[in-house]
Design a protein around this motif. Structure first.
Motif, PDB file in Angstrom:
ATOM      1  N   MET A   1      43.744  26.265  37.797  1.00  0.00           N
ATOM      2  CA  MET A   1      43.045  26.988  38.835  1.00  0.00           C
ATOM      3  C   MET A   1      42.292  28.159  38.190  1.00  0.00           C
ATOM      4  SD  MET A   1      44.597  28.913  42.211  1.00  0.00           S
ATOM      5  CE  MET A   1      45.922  29.774  41.443  1.00  0.00           C
ATOM      6  N   VAL A   2      41.022  28.228  38.398  1.00  0.00           N
ATOM      7  CA  VAL A   2      40.205  29.315  37.882  1.00  0.00           C
ATOM      8  C   VAL A   2      40.120  30.393  38.961  1.00  0.00           C
ATOM      9  CG1 VAL A   2      37.929  29.971  37.034  1.00  0.00           C
ATOM     10  CG2 VAL A   2      38.870  27.745  36.446  1.00  0.00           C
ATOM     11  N   VAL A   3      40.500  31.605  38.598  1.00  0.00           N
ATOM     12  CA  VAL A   3      40.463  32.741  39.513  1.00  0.00           C
ATOM     13  C   VAL A   3      39.898  33.948  38.767  1.00  0.00           C
ATOM     14  CG1 VAL A   3      42.409  31.935  40.919  1.00  0.00           C
ATOM     15  CG2 VAL A   3      42.838  33.403  38.967  1.00  0.00           C
ATOM     16  N   SER A   4      39.620  35.007  39.492  1.00  0.00           N
ATOM     17  CA  SER A   4      39.149  36.231  38.856  1.00  0.00           C
ATOM     18  C   SER A   4      40.342  37.002  38.292  1.00  0.00           C
ATOM     19  CB  SER A   4      38.398  37.102  39.858  1.00  0.00           C
ATOM     20  OG  SER A   4      39.301  37.656  40.800  1.00  0.00           O
ATOM     21  N   GLU A   5      40.052  37.923  37.408  1.00  0.00           N
ATOM     22  CA  GLU A   5      41.101  38.760  36.826  1.00  0.00           C
ATOM     23  C   GLU A   5      41.822  39.558  37.914  1.00  0.00           C
ATOM     24  OE1 GLU A   5      37.928  38.672  35.851  1.00  0.00           O
ATOM     25  OE2 GLU A   5      37.843  38.351  33.680  1.00  0.00           O
ATOM     26  N   SER A   6      41.053  40.094  38.838  1.00  0.00           N
ATOM     27  CA  SER A   6      41.634  40.912  39.902  1.00  0.00           C
ATOM     28  C   SER A   6      42.523  40.090  40.831  1.00  0.00           C
ATOM     29  CB  SER A   6      40.519  41.588  40.704  1.00  0.00           C
ATOM     30  OG  SER A   6      41.063  42.361  41.742  1.00  0.00           O
ATOM     31  N   LEU A   7      42.067  38.907  41.223  1.00  0.00           N
ATOM     32  CA  LEU A   7      42.863  38.068  42.117  1.00  0.00           C
ATOM     33  C   LEU A   7      44.164  37.634  41.446  1.00  0.00           C
ATOM     34  CD1 LEU A   7      43.286  36.543  44.761  1.00  0.00           C
ATOM     35  CD2 LEU A   7      41.960  34.657  43.783  1.00  0.00           C
ATOM     36  N   THR A  74      40.129  27.286  30.472  1.00  0.00           N
ATOM     37  CA  THR A  74      39.611  26.676  31.697  1.00  0.00           C
ATOM     38  C   THR A  74      38.228  27.230  32.030  1.00  0.00           C
ATOM     39  OG1 THR A  74      41.848  26.319  32.522  1.00  0.00           O
ATOM     40  CG2 THR A  74      40.088  26.246  34.139  1.00  0.00           C
ATOM     41  N   ASN A  75      38.051  28.533  31.839  1.00  0.00           N
ATOM     42  CA  ASN A  75      36.734  29.138  32.080  1.00  0.00           C
ATOM     43  C   ASN A  75      35.684  28.624  31.105  1.00  0.00           C
ATOM     44  OD1 ASN A  75      37.104  30.784  34.378  1.00  0.00           O
ATOM     45  ND2 ASN A  75      38.247  32.249  33.150  1.00  0.00           N
ATOM     46  N   LYS A  76      36.118  28.103  29.953  1.00  0.00           N
ATOM     47  CA  LYS A  76      35.188  27.516  28.984  1.00  0.00           C
ATOM     48  C   LYS A  76      34.960  26.033  29.241  1.00  0.00           C
ATOM     49  CE  LYS A  76      35.634  30.456  25.008  1.00  0.00           C
ATOM     50  NZ  LYS A  76      34.958  30.204  23.747  1.00  0.00           N
ATOM     51  N   GLY A  77      35.581  25.498  30.288  1.00  0.00           N
ATOM     52  CA  GLY A  77      35.354  24.113  30.653  1.00  0.00           C
ATOM     53  C   GLY A  77      36.408  23.134  30.178  1.00  0.00           C
ATOM     54  N   TYR A  78      37.454  23.597  29.548  1.00  0.00           N
ATOM     55  CA  TYR A  78      38.516  22.701  29.087  1.00  0.00           C
ATOM     56  C   TYR A  78      39.422  22.292  30.245  1.00  0.00           C
ATOM     57  CZ  TYR A  78      37.457  23.870  24.243  1.00  0.00           C
ATOM     58  OH  TYR A  78      36.835  24.020  23.039  1.00  0.00           O
ATOM     59  N   ASN A  79      39.960  21.097  30.159  1.00  0.00           N
ATOM     60  CA  ASN A  79      40.959  20.600  31.096  1.00  0.00           C
ATOM     61  C   ASN A  79      42.290  20.632  30.342  1.00  0.00           C
ATOM     62  OD1 ASN A  79      42.317  19.350  33.191  1.00  0.00           O
ATOM     63  ND2 ASN A  79      41.560  17.309  32.686  1.00  0.00           N
ATOM     64  N   VAL A  80      43.044  21.716  30.502  1.00  0.00           N
ATOM     65  CA  VAL A  80      44.266  21.928  29.713  1.00  0.00           C
ATOM     66  C   VAL A  80      45.457  22.223  30.608  1.00  0.00           C
ATOM     67  CG1 VAL A  80      43.041  22.792  27.672  1.00  0.00           C
ATOM     68  CG2 VAL A  80      43.816  24.409  29.412  1.00  0.00           C
ATOM     69  N   ILE A  81      46.619  22.062  30.008  1.00  0.00           N
ATOM     70  CA  ILE A  81      47.860  22.519  30.604  1.00  0.00           C
ATOM     71  C   ILE A  81      48.520  23.395  29.542  1.00  0.00           C
ATOM     72  CG2 ILE A  81      49.166  20.490  29.869  1.00  0.00           C
ATOM     73  CD1 ILE A  81      50.722  20.797  32.538  1.00  0.00           C
ATOM     74  N   ILE A 110      41.225  32.405  19.962  1.00  0.00           N
ATOM     75  CA  ILE A 110      40.628  31.425  20.874  1.00  0.00           C
ATOM     76  C   ILE A 110      39.921  30.329  20.090  1.00  0.00           C
ATOM     77  CG2 ILE A 110      38.924  31.107  22.707  1.00  0.00           C
ATOM     78  CD1 ILE A 110      39.699  34.081  23.514  1.00  0.00           C
ATOM     79  N   ALA A 111      39.197  30.694  19.032  1.00  0.00           N
ATOM     80  CA  ALA A 111      38.502  29.701  18.213  1.00  0.00           C
ATOM     81  C   ALA A 111      39.502  28.758  17.544  1.00  0.00           C
ATOM     82  CB  ALA A 111      37.634  30.393  17.160  1.00  0.00           C
ATOM     83  N   GLU A 112      40.622  29.297  17.085  1.00  0.00           N
ATOM     84  CA  GLU A 112      41.660  28.463  16.469  1.00  0.00           C
ATOM     85  C   GLU A 112      42.222  27.463  17.484  1.00  0.00           C
ATOM     86  OE1 GLU A 112      45.994  28.941  14.248  1.00  0.00           O
ATOM     87  OE2 GLU A 112      45.224  30.596  15.455  1.00  0.00           O
ATOM     88  N   ALA A 113      42.522  27.941  18.678  1.00  0.00           N
ATOM     89  CA  ALA A 113      43.049  27.050  19.721  1.00  0.00           C
ATOM     90  C   ALA A 113      42.036  25.970  20.062  1.00  0.00           C
ATOM     91  CB  ALA A 113      43.420  27.856  20.960  1.00  0.00           C
ATOM     92  N   GLU A 114      40.770  26.341  20.201  1.00  0.00           N
ATOM     93  CA  GLU A 114      39.734  25.356  20.521  1.00  0.00           C
ATOM     94  C   GLU A 114      39.613  24.300  19.423  1.00  0.00           C
ATOM     95  OE1 GLU A 114      36.083  26.753  22.961  1.00  0.00           O
ATOM     96  OE2 GLU A 114      36.570  28.407  21.585  1.00  0.00           O
ATOM     97  N   HIS A 115      39.626  24.735  18.168  1.00  0.00           N
ATOM     98  CA  HIS A 115      39.525  23.802  17.048  1.00  0.00           C
ATOM     99  C   HIS A 115      40.681  22.803  17.064  1.00  0.00           C
ATOM    100  CE1 HIS A 115      38.810  22.198  13.075  1.00  0.00           C
ATOM    101  NE2 HIS A 115      40.063  22.476  12.761  1.00  0.00           N
ATOM    102  N   ARG A 149      47.925  21.689  25.860  1.00  0.00           N
ATOM    103  CA  ARG A 149      47.507  20.302  25.682  1.00  0.00           C
ATOM    104  C   ARG A 149      46.154  20.096  26.329  1.00  0.00           C
ATOM    105  NH1 ARG A 149      50.088  15.486  28.650  1.00  0.00           N
ATOM    106  NH2 ARG A 149      48.577  13.922  28.121  1.00  0.00           N
ATOM    107  N   ASN A 150      45.256  19.484  25.587  1.00  0.00           N
ATOM    108  CA  ASN A 150      43.931  19.125  26.078  1.00  0.00           C
ATOM    109  C   ASN A 150      44.078  17.805  26.833  1.00  0.00           C
ATOM    110  OD1 ASN A 150      41.301  18.360  26.500  1.00  0.00           O
ATOM    111  ND2 ASN A 150      40.608  18.847  24.429  1.00  0.00           N
ATOM    112  N   LEU A 151      43.961  17.842  28.142  1.00  0.00           N
ATOM    113  CA  LEU A 151      44.165  16.651  28.967  1.00  0.00           C
ATOM    114  C   LEU A 151      43.044  15.626  28.832  1.00  0.00           C
ATOM    115  CD1 LEU A 151      45.572  18.399  32.157  1.00  0.00           C
ATOM    116  CD2 LEU A 151      46.855  17.238  30.342  1.00  0.00           C
ATOM    117  N   ASP A 152      41.918  16.021  28.241  1.00  0.00           N
ATOM    118  CA  ASP A 152      40.803  15.097  28.030  1.00  0.00           C
ATOM    119  C   ASP A 152      40.837  14.448  26.654  1.00  0.00           C
ATOM    120  OD1 ASP A 152      39.787  15.520  30.562  1.00  0.00           O
ATOM    121  OD2 ASP A 152      38.524  17.188  29.903  1.00  0.00           O
ATOM    122  N   PHE A 153      41.840  14.755  25.872  1.00  0.00           N
ATOM    123  CA  PHE A 153      41.958  14.211  24.523  1.00  0.00           C
ATOM    124  C   PHE A 153      42.825  12.960  24.569  1.00  0.00           C
ATOM    125  CE2 PHE A 153      43.686  14.000  20.217  1.00  0.00           C
ATOM    126  CZ  PHE A 153      42.577  14.277  19.449  1.00  0.00           C
TER     127      PHE A 153
END
Length: 163
Positions: A1-7, A74-81, A110-115, A149-153
C-alpha cells in the motif's frame, strides 16, 4: 500500500500493538528515507525494575526497516513484500527514561537493495537500530534482519527473468 509519510505516521501512531505500548512515530522523513520513533515510559510498559519492558523496546525496533524499505521500493514501482526475518537485541543499560531512535536509508542502501532484487529476487541484510535514553546514552542495540522479495522476479532453471 502506497501512502504519504504523514498518513503512515498517523496510522502507526494508533496501530494498537504500538499505541498501547506507548511507541510513538515522531515522523517519517521525506520519501521514507528514515523514521524517528520514541518510546514513552508509562504504567503500561514498565517492568518490576521501573524500567521500560524489553518486549516494548523490541516491538518498537522490529517493524520500521521493512516498512521504510517497502515504501521506498513501492514508490519506485517495485512489487515487493518486506518483513523482519529475524532480530537480535542487546540490553546495555536499564531504560529508566523515555527512549528514542532514528533509522535512515542512504542512496547506497537503496541502490544495493534494488541491484539484489534485480539479480537475485531476494534481498536479506542485517541492519542496526541503536536506542538512546534522554541523556543520549545507548540503552539498547538491536539488529534486524530485513527480508525483501521482488514478487515480479521469476527464477527458472536456466536463468532469472521478470514477469
Amino acid at each position: 500500500m502506497v501512502v504519504s509519510e504523514s498518513l503512515l505516521k498517523w496510522i502507526m501512531r494508533f496501530y494498537p500493538p504500538l499505541f498501547f505500548q506507548r511507541i510513538w512515530v515522531v515522523r517519517f522523513d521525506e520519501g521514507f528515507r528514515g523514521v524517528n520513533v520514541k518510546i514513552n515510559k508509562s504504567f503500561f510498559n514498565r517492568n518490576y525494575n521501573n524500567s521500560i519492558f524489553g518486549g516494548t523496546i523490541f516491538s518498537a525496533a522490529d517493524p520500521f526497516y521493512p516498512i521504510i524499505f517497502h515504501q521506498v521500493l513501492t514508490n519506485k514501482g517495485y512489487n515487493v513484500i518486506a518483513w523482519s526475518k529475524s532480530a537480535q537485541i542487546q540490553f546495555l543499560k536499564p531504560a529508566l527514561t523515555k527512549l528514542r531512535f532514528n533509522i535512515n536509508l542512504s542512496d547506497e542502501d537503496i541502490a544495493e537493495a534494488e541491484h539484489v532484487l534485480h539479480t537475485g529476487g531476494r534481498y536479506v541484510k542485517t541492519r542496526p537500530v541503536d536506542i538512546y535514553n534522554e541523556n543520549g546514552e545507548i540503552c539498547v542495540a538491536v539488529t534486524v534482519e530485513v527480508y525483501i522479495r521482488n514478487l515480479d522476479f521469476i527464477e527458472t532453471d536456466d536463468e532469472s527473468v521478470y514477469k
